[in-house]
Design an enzyme around this catalytic site. Sequence first.
Site, PDB file in Angstrom:
ATOM      1  CB  SER A 134      -1.022   0.084   1.271  1.00  9.69           C
ATOM      2  OG  SER A 134      -2.012  -0.984   1.223  1.00  9.69           O
ATOM      3  NE  ARG A 259       2.831  -7.437  10.173  1.00  6.57           N
ATOM      4  CZ  ARG A 259       3.196  -7.025   8.783  1.00  6.57           C
ATOM      5  NH1 ARG A 259       3.679  -7.672   7.902  1.00  6.57           N
ATOM      6  NH2 ARG A 259       2.436  -6.010   8.446  1.00  6.57           N
TER       7      ARG A 259
END
Length: 614
Positions: A134, A259
Amino acid sequence: MSATGAGGVQPSQMDLAYLSKYEIPEIMDDMMCGLMSEKPTDPLEFCIKFMTEEKAKRKWRLEPHATLSRTKKPVLVCILDGWGESTVKDEYNAVHSAKTPTYDKLMSVEGRARTVLAHGTAVGLPSKDDMGNSEVGHNALGSGQVVDQGAKLVDNSISSGALYESDGWKSITPSFESNTLHLISLLTKGGVHARFDQLISVLKGSVEKGAKKIRLHLLTDGRDVTDGTSTEYCEELMKELSTLNEGGADIQVASGGGRMYVTMDRYEADWSIVERGWAAHVLGEAPYYYKSFSEALKSLRAMEGKHSSDQFLHPFVIKGDDDKPVGTIEDGDAVAILNFRADRMIELSKAFEYSNEQFTGFDRKRVPKVNFVGMMQYDGDLKLPTKYLVDAPSISCVSGEYLCMNDVSTFVCSETQKFGHVTFFWNGNRSGYINSDLETYFEEPSDNCVFDEKPAMKAKEVTAAAIEAIKSGKYELIRLNYANPDMVGHTGNCPATVTACEVVDECLAEILAVVEEAGGRWLVTSDHGNADDMVQREKKTLAPQRDPATNELIACKSHTLAPVPVCIGGNIPDSLKFRPDTDFSSAPGLANITATYMNLLGFAAPSQYEQSLI
């Protein structure tokens, strides 16, 4: 009327030549009117200043498009985040499996629907095998240019040795002799946020440059790579550390976690994620303690059973034989973040750099005085972090700058998970407005949950906000991002991702109808693939992979290499079609879309932009 310089001296031939370059009738008329009305004491100085300012304005002035006039009716640029067009169209392709009558209709219009590349060199990444993401996708969509991106910049800096000559590197070397160097990194080969080979290179370089004690704080991936690869990476890492330690170094893994649960929050959506990381990395506090990294991975994955995911592993700390954490961060230590992508490292950077008065994210309890650097500067406007190892990509002359200079009013909206992409990354990695008088940025807060639990996310709220903006008549450009296909796709839950795509398709139908009712134009596209493939596949046959032990399908939670769709429509001439591929010197990519939507606004695109698709 003659212009004279100070003391009545006539302008030189050079001055006259300078001015004559700009002898365009309307400009000269404006300048002469200014001379008459303001009666400056130094007419030549006035003329030169006027022409200099005019030259600056003309740099940004966009010429009218040859066939598409500027109507000032709304132009919609809609990003279906993570919506790829895979060649494999089976039940595990959520885009294909979903009921998407709106999208299917758009893609069926001859000459007004096509695909473009969204990965590899087309978006500035090192090779055709590098998945888009992105960040780079929105950089390209917003700038119309292909620029070297994070992974490639770091590769070049390491191979040339420039990283070790940077001011950032020099700022951490004083800690090497008597203190500890802490490296914080995502442990991955995905190349979206960080990369395993870069971690190893920096480790080796640190030892060669004199670092004696190094502690690693590692976040497991399972999102940009196959889930469960943390154990594979652990084995490879232990071999590398063994070799380095045999040579006299003291390198150990000190802490870590998954994460999406530890450290790597973004857009301040959930500070508790960063707080858990701070406690483990800095304070040596976590709910789980182990004697080794491999033990931690094995135990934490076993704890969750078949539902375990590298993304969501709990925070852990490694203890030594003295039953104390092997690597808390203390005064005088050096700390380097090795992730190159910005969005998920800004909050941790604030935690290390901001004073108690500035920082409001959580109670840090203890803030060690360290020499801190990032791999890159993650926010240029905030100058965060202050010191870094590799210069960030420099992206100038982005579309937002041109449009603001040409008085185009813009409404931008997304939910939190993608808000930074349609603003910060779209604007060339800069925070805030380009021109707050002409731009409105609207952020719909995302839910704090695993997104397959709520696959609709905030698509309906984003749609409502955009429709209100269109109906207001205030805006020429409406830019929005639907986060669902990407964020739900990352969970690996195929049925939920199908639902996400269907929700977005319904919203797309609603908003396109409003644009067309207002006499506007639209462009629908994506930034990279994800929802288009929800399983890992055999390389040769592309058959879905199954776990040999359980025979269960292995979910794909990462982006894909699929091209992405581009569709145009609305109030445009029937004859307007996409160019054939033979018109392009190389396969078109995301950067070609920028000139395309500028054309839809009625402008010819700047000459430095990639060629328009129309």
